[in-house]
Design an enzyme around this catalytic site. Structure first.
Site, PDB file in Angstrom:
ATOM      1  N   GLU A 114      -3.206  12.822   0.317  1.00 21.99           N
ATOM      2  CA  GLU A 114      -4.001  11.654  -0.221  1.00 21.99           C
ATOM      3  C   GLU A 114      -2.936  10.857  -0.701  1.00 21.99           C
ATOM      4  O   GLU A 114      -1.522  11.057  -1.076  1.00 21.99           O
ATOM      5  CB  GLU A 114      -4.393  11.923  -1.631  1.00 21.99           C
ATOM      6  N   LYS A 116      -1.061   8.350  -3.199  1.00 22.21           N
ATOM      7  CA  LYS A 116      -0.967   8.402  -4.701  1.00 22.21           C
ATOM      8  C   LYS A 116      -0.987   7.061  -5.233  1.00 22.21           C
ATOM      9  O   LYS A 116       0.200   6.215  -4.914  1.00 22.21           O
ATOM     10  CB  LYS A 116       0.267   8.989  -5.274  1.00 22.21           C
ATOM     11  N   ASP A 118      -0.950   3.595  -7.767  1.00 22.20           N
ATOM     12  CA  ASP A 118      -0.076   3.342  -8.965  1.00 22.20           C
ATOM     13  C   ASP A 118      -0.917   2.437  -9.769  1.00 22.20           C
ATOM     14  O   ASP A 118      -1.133   1.247  -9.516  1.00 22.20           O
ATOM     15  CB  ASP A 118       1.056   2.675  -8.549  1.00 22.20           C
ATOM     16  N   TYR A 247     -10.567  10.217  -6.409  1.00 24.80           N
ATOM     17  CA  TYR A 247      -9.680  11.405  -5.995  1.00 24.80           C
ATOM     18  C   TYR A 247     -10.026  12.494  -6.057  1.00 24.80           C
ATOM     19  O   TYR A 247      -9.672  13.503  -5.774  1.00 24.80           O
ATOM     20  CB  TYR A 247      -8.021  11.071  -6.197  1.00 24.80           C
ATOM     21  N   LYS A 333       6.647  12.320  -4.215  1.00 21.54           N
ATOM     22  CA  LYS A 333       6.878  11.028  -4.366  1.00 21.54           C
ATOM     23  C   LYS A 333       7.805  10.290  -3.269  1.00 21.54           C
ATOM     24  O   LYS A 333       8.609  10.974  -2.568  1.00 21.54           O
ATOM     25  CB  LYS A 333       7.552  10.776  -5.817  1.00 21.54           C
ATOM     26  N   CYS A 427      27.530 -28.893   4.150  1.00 16.40           N
ATOM     27  CA  CYS A 427      26.688 -27.779   4.702  1.00 16.40           C
ATOM     28  C   CYS A 427      27.512 -26.839   5.486  1.00 16.40           C
ATOM     29  O   CYS A 427      28.199 -27.103   6.343  1.00 16.40           O
ATOM     30  CB  CYS A 427      25.726 -28.651   5.918  1.00 16.40           C
ATOM     31  N   CYS A 430      26.649 -27.209   9.603  1.00 18.06           N
ATOM     32  CA  CYS A 430      27.276 -28.486  10.325  1.00 18.06           C
ATOM     33  C   CYS A 430      28.065 -29.243   9.725  1.00 18.06           C
ATOM     34  O   CYS A 430      28.650 -30.244  10.175  1.00 18.06           O
ATOM     35  CB  CYS A 430      25.814 -29.497  10.658  1.00 18.06           C
ATOM     36  N   CYS A 445      20.727 -30.269   3.473  1.00 17.82           N
ATOM     37  CA  CYS A 445      21.616 -30.654   4.320  1.00 17.82           C
ATOM     38  C   CYS A 445      21.091 -32.074   4.541  1.00 17.82           C
ATOM     39  O   CYS A 445      20.013 -32.118   5.201  1.00 17.82           O
ATOM     40  CB  CYS A 445      22.064 -29.753   5.362  1.00 17.82           C
ATOM     41  N   CYS A 450      20.722 -30.718  11.714  1.00 17.93           N
ATOM     42  CA  CYS A 450      21.653 -29.549  11.347  1.00 17.93           C
ATOM     43  C   CYS A 450      20.760 -28.301  12.019  1.00 17.93           C
ATOM     44  O   CYS A 450      21.681 -27.442  12.605  1.00 17.93           O
ATOM     45  CB  CYS A 450      21.806 -29.526   9.790  1.00 17.93           C
TER      46      CYS A 450
HETATM   47  S1  IVH Z   1      -5.118  13.908  -8.857  1.00 18.80           S
HETATM   48  C1  IVH Z   1      -3.469  16.724 -11.736  1.00 18.80           C
HETATM   49  N1  IVH Z   1      -4.920  12.397  -6.851  1.00 18.80           N
HETATM   50  O1  IVH Z   1      -1.518  10.042 -10.638  1.00 18.80           O
HETATM   51  C2  IVH Z   1      -4.419  15.752 -11.709  1.00 18.80           C
HETATM   52  N2  IVH Z   1      -3.771  11.416  -9.111  1.00 18.80           N
HETATM   53  O2  IVH Z   1       0.820  11.542 -11.683  1.00 18.80           O
HETATM   54  C3  IVH Z   1      -4.072  14.678 -11.067  1.00 18.80           C
HETATM   55  N3  IVH Z   1      -3.029   9.345  -9.118  1.00 18.80           N
HETATM   56  O3  IVH Z   1      -2.834  10.930 -13.460  1.00 18.80           O
HETATM   57  C4  IVH Z   1      -5.075  13.671 -10.561  1.00 18.80           C
HETATM   58  N4  IVH Z   1      -3.458   9.028  -7.076  1.00 18.80           N
HETATM   59  O4  IVH Z   1      -3.465   8.909 -12.379  1.00 18.80           O
HETATM   60  C5  IVH Z   1      -4.625  12.376  -7.979  1.00 18.80           C
HETATM   61  N5  IVH Z   1      -4.907  10.894  -5.124  1.00 18.80           N
HETATM   62  C6  IVH Z   1      -4.335  10.976  -6.360  1.00 18.80           C
HETATM   63  C7  IVH Z   1      -3.843  10.183  -7.283  1.00 18.80           C
HETATM   64  C8  IVH Z   1      -3.714  10.586  -8.515  1.00 18.80           C
HETATM   65  C9  IVH Z   1      -3.088   8.311  -8.362  1.00 18.80           C
HETATM   66  C10 IVH Z   1      -2.551   9.015 -10.423  1.00 18.80           C
HETATM   67  C11 IVH Z   1      -3.477   9.794 -11.302  1.00 18.80           C
HETATM   68  C12 IVH Z   1      -2.681  10.945 -12.375  1.00 18.80           C
HETATM   69  C13 IVH Z   1      -1.306  10.620 -11.905  1.00 18.80           C
HETATM   70  C14 IVH Z   1      -0.359  12.026 -11.950  1.00 18.80           C
END
Ligand code: IVH
Length: 684
Positions: A114, A116, A118, A247, A333, A427, A430, A445, A450
């Site tokens: 998946e 991840k 933010d 998720y 990551k 410039c 030129c 310029c 130019c």
């Molecule tokens: S699984 C162990 N899946 O990342 C349970 N988390 O660093 C963790 N997050 O608290 C949840 N995308 O806020 C999971 N595809 C994903 C995620 C995800 C973002 C976040 C989530 C979690 C944090 C952990």
């Protein structure tokens, strides 16, 4: 309308509005105009106003709450919200697999990958299909009740969608599973978890608006999402237009794999990430990771890594949890999208309208998977705001689809050798006057032509008879100039993949192709290199004469006017122009940079028997056995000159297939014309 009729109408309106919401906010499809949608909502609001007792918590009018809260209620998570262990490279992911394989030696491990996101994690609880409680993670055991704020998120259903049996069958669910899913949606308790996020687009639009209104700006999309969910006033949360992606499915709806959790979540009305992918082994996991390292900038949301989940849920129980993190998943990551590097120089790019944009030349650095060598500084005020000096160590960030930015200077790392940057009075392209208009942040310029001059120089530089960089045409040169990436020919060799990927039209492949073509051109024959410099009056032929005479670029650069004009075919005017080019400080700098980037090969043309000595030859039409460039080289090696136009001075025209007007002219002037075969005989 009596009460019973009103009730019926309200139910129908809710369904109708909900189906459009689902189409738009979950499926990303537009099926009704804003105006028509608003009319439906207004009608519902009016009916509910008349019959407040008919208002239900899943009504679309209930997404924004009334009075702001004093504080959030605490809530217990029945199933704790765990955290993730991070892995930072292939080795760490492999080591993880080895560790868990030992615990389940006979199991075949496959994965679900998946993105991840933010944002901020949230748990949603539905009872009898209705959204009843939403909470933050908190410390994993106790979170905060943010139901009202989560309700403002349009991609969160207030009532679960009831999928059809056929639909679930098609997704591969068995009869038992289908029964369980439908029962849970209708009359069970369902807990689902996911991430509330702010898309990059919303983040940018909000900040533009806040800037105009003089309000404090959001630091980044993550803070935007987290801050909005923890607002006591849900009206503010609503304004933030958050999104929600699921998720995990916590309740048992008969799912056997993690992949199935996503399928169920999607079927019951949630947004899941379509990029997520089943991966049959670790090598597929690596591919998924690599792909998103490169493509993450194109995602609509911030993404800081890949979550790798053991797909088989039976194994989850066996693997268990260590500390606060489950063994069955890892966060793989991305390396940070920020990095520190040194500003080697600050150069100026001149745009089409004459605006001078300062650009930082960086010691190349890997930022989130791509090498970056340039960062825009916008204008002089920005340099002042950052308090940036040449030589400073800085933090660069790649965010969204823009050229990297310098976000911070680290002044404690200064050595004292850093240099202050000063906007030049003339410039750099030129030599025209530089002015800063009253009330404007930009310097310009004053020379109207130019940009055009530099552009022509660049186009000449990359052309076939010069550095021959394939695929670098006028349009791309324009774009690179506009973005401040290329200002003079040497800048082309400083381009890094990370500078190009964010640009429009630069998909991954296009970027790689261009970088490859540039690299290919780094080995260049002396004649082509001299031609590429674009010295006034020096074309391909003169370049050949110069290369033959000097045999190397350094000797040419040192030559006096006298020596230059002693060379056959080079007169006073041309000699002066060459001399002036090599004695200009600006050109000397350019040449030094170019010589660092390229390698000049076969400096002197190998002299063969000089069968064509003294002959001026013109090529026209297409030759079958030779390219134009090869033919030219063969002629030059034998002492001949190649000219691009026919005149009385032309000795010979070589005509291939479909010759052009040069053929007619040669015939009119009585110049000798030969075909390809004859030409090949001549040079044998
Ligand atoms: S699984 C162990 N899946 O990342 C349970 N988390 O660093 C963790 N997050 O608290 C949840 N995308 O806020 C999971 N595809 C994903 C995620 C995800 C973002 C976040 C989530 C979690 C944090 C952990």
């Amino acid at each position: 309308m009596n009460k019973a009729e009103a009730k019926q109408r309200i139910e129908k309106l809710k369904e109708e509005i909900n189906s459009h919401r689902y189409m738009y906010h979950v499926l990303d499809k537009l099926d009704i105009s804003d105006a028509a949608f608003d009319t439906l909502k207004n009608e519902l609001e009016e009916l509910e106003l008349k019959h407040p007792d008919l208002i239900t918590s899943d009504s679309p009018t209930q997404r924004v709450g009334g009075e702001p809260l004093d504080e959030f209620k605490k809530v217990e998570h029945v199933v704790p919200m765990l955290s993730l262990n991070d892995a930072f490279g292939e080795e760490e992911i492999k080591a993880w697999q080895e560790r868990i394989q030992k615990l389940v030696p006979n199991a075949k491990l496959d994965y679900f990958c998946e993105l991840k996101l933010d944002g901020l994690a949230a748990s949603l609880i539905y009872e009898n299909g209705v959204f009843t409680r939403g909470a933050t993670r908190g410390d994993g055991k106790t979170g905060e009740d943010v139901t009202q704020n989560l309700k403002t998120i349009q991609s969160i259903p207030l009532r679960l969608r009831l999928p059809t049996e056929a639909e679930l069958e098609k997704e591969g669910f068995g009869t038992g599973q289908i029964k369980k899913i439908l029962a849970a949606v209708k009359s069970g308790k369902v807990e689902i978890r996911g991430e509330a996020v702010m898309t990059k687009k919303v983040f940018e639009a909000l900040n533009r608006q806040y800037k105009k209104e003089g309000k404090p700006l959001l630091a980044n999309p993550r803070n935007g999402a987290a801050g909005s969910i923890r607002q006591l006033d849900s009206k503010i949360t609503a304004e933030r237009q958050l999104d929600f992606y699921v998720y995990a499915l916590i309740s048992d709806l008969g799912q056997e794999t993690h992949g199935q959790e996503h399928k169920i979540a999607k079927a019951i009305g949630f947004k899941t990430i379509f990029q997520n992918q089943y991966s049959k082994d670790l090598s597929a996991v690596m591919k998924f990771h690599e792909r998103w390292v490169r493509q993450r900038e194109n995602l609509p949301f911030e993404c800081d890594g890949v979550v790798v989940v053991v797909n088989n849920l039976n194994l989850h129980k066996k693997l268990g949890v260590v500390g606060k993190a489950p063994r069955w998943m890892q966060a793989y990551k991305f390396s940070g999208k920020e990095a520190t590097t040194i500003v080697e120089d600050i150069i100026l790019q001149v745009g089409r309208t004459g605006i001078l944009t300062p650009v930082a030349v960086l010691e190349p650095v890997n930022v989130g998977g791509v090498t970056v060598a340039r960062a825009t500084l916008h204008n002089e005020d920005e340099i002042r705001r950052l308090n940036l000096k040449i030589g400073d160590t800085v933090i660069v960030r790649r965010a969204g689809d823009v050229i990297p930015d310098i976000i911070k200077v680290l002044p404690k790392l200064r050595t004292g050798k850093e240099k202050k940057f000063q906007m030049p009075k003339t410039c750099p392209m030129c030599g025209g006057r530089v002015v800063r208009a009253e009330g404007e942040v930009a310097h310009r310029c004053a020379n109207k032509n130019c940009f055009a001059v530099s552009r022509r120089n660049l186009i000449h530089f990359v052309s076939k008879g010069a550095m021959d960089i394939e695929g670098l045409g006028g349009k791309i040169i324009d774009q690179l100039m506009r973005e401040g990436l290329v200002r003079d020919p040497a800048d082309i060799y400083d381009l890094a993949e990370g500078d190009l990927v964010p640009l429009e039209r630069f998909a991954e492949k296009a970027t790689q192709n261009l970088i490859e073509a540039i690299d290919k051109s780094r080995e260049v024959p002396l004649t082509k290199f001299i031609n590429a410099l674009g010295i006034l009056h020096v074309g391909e032929e003169t370049a050949v004469d110069l290369a033959n005479h000097f045999g190397g670029i350094h000797k040419l650069a040192q030559a006096s006017i006298n020596e230059l004009s002693s060379i056959a075919n080079i007169g006073e005017v041309v000699a002066k122009s060459i001399y002036e080019w090599f004695t200009s400080a600006k050109n000397q700098k350019l040449l030094a940079r170019l010589l660092k980037a390229v390698k000049i090969i076969n400096p002197k043309i190998k002299k063969k028997n000089q069968t064509l000595k003294g002959l001026t030859i013109v090529l026209t039409g297409e030759l079958e056995s030779l390219s134009r460039e090869q033919a030219k080289q063969l002629i030059r090696e034998r002492g001949g000159d190649v000219s691009s136009s026919v005149s009385a001075k032309t000795d010979l025209v070589v005509a291939g297939a479909e010759p052009g007007s040069k053929y007619d002219k040669a015939r009119d002037l009585g110049v000798k014309i030969i075909g390809e075969e004859e030409f090949l005989n001549l040079i044998k």
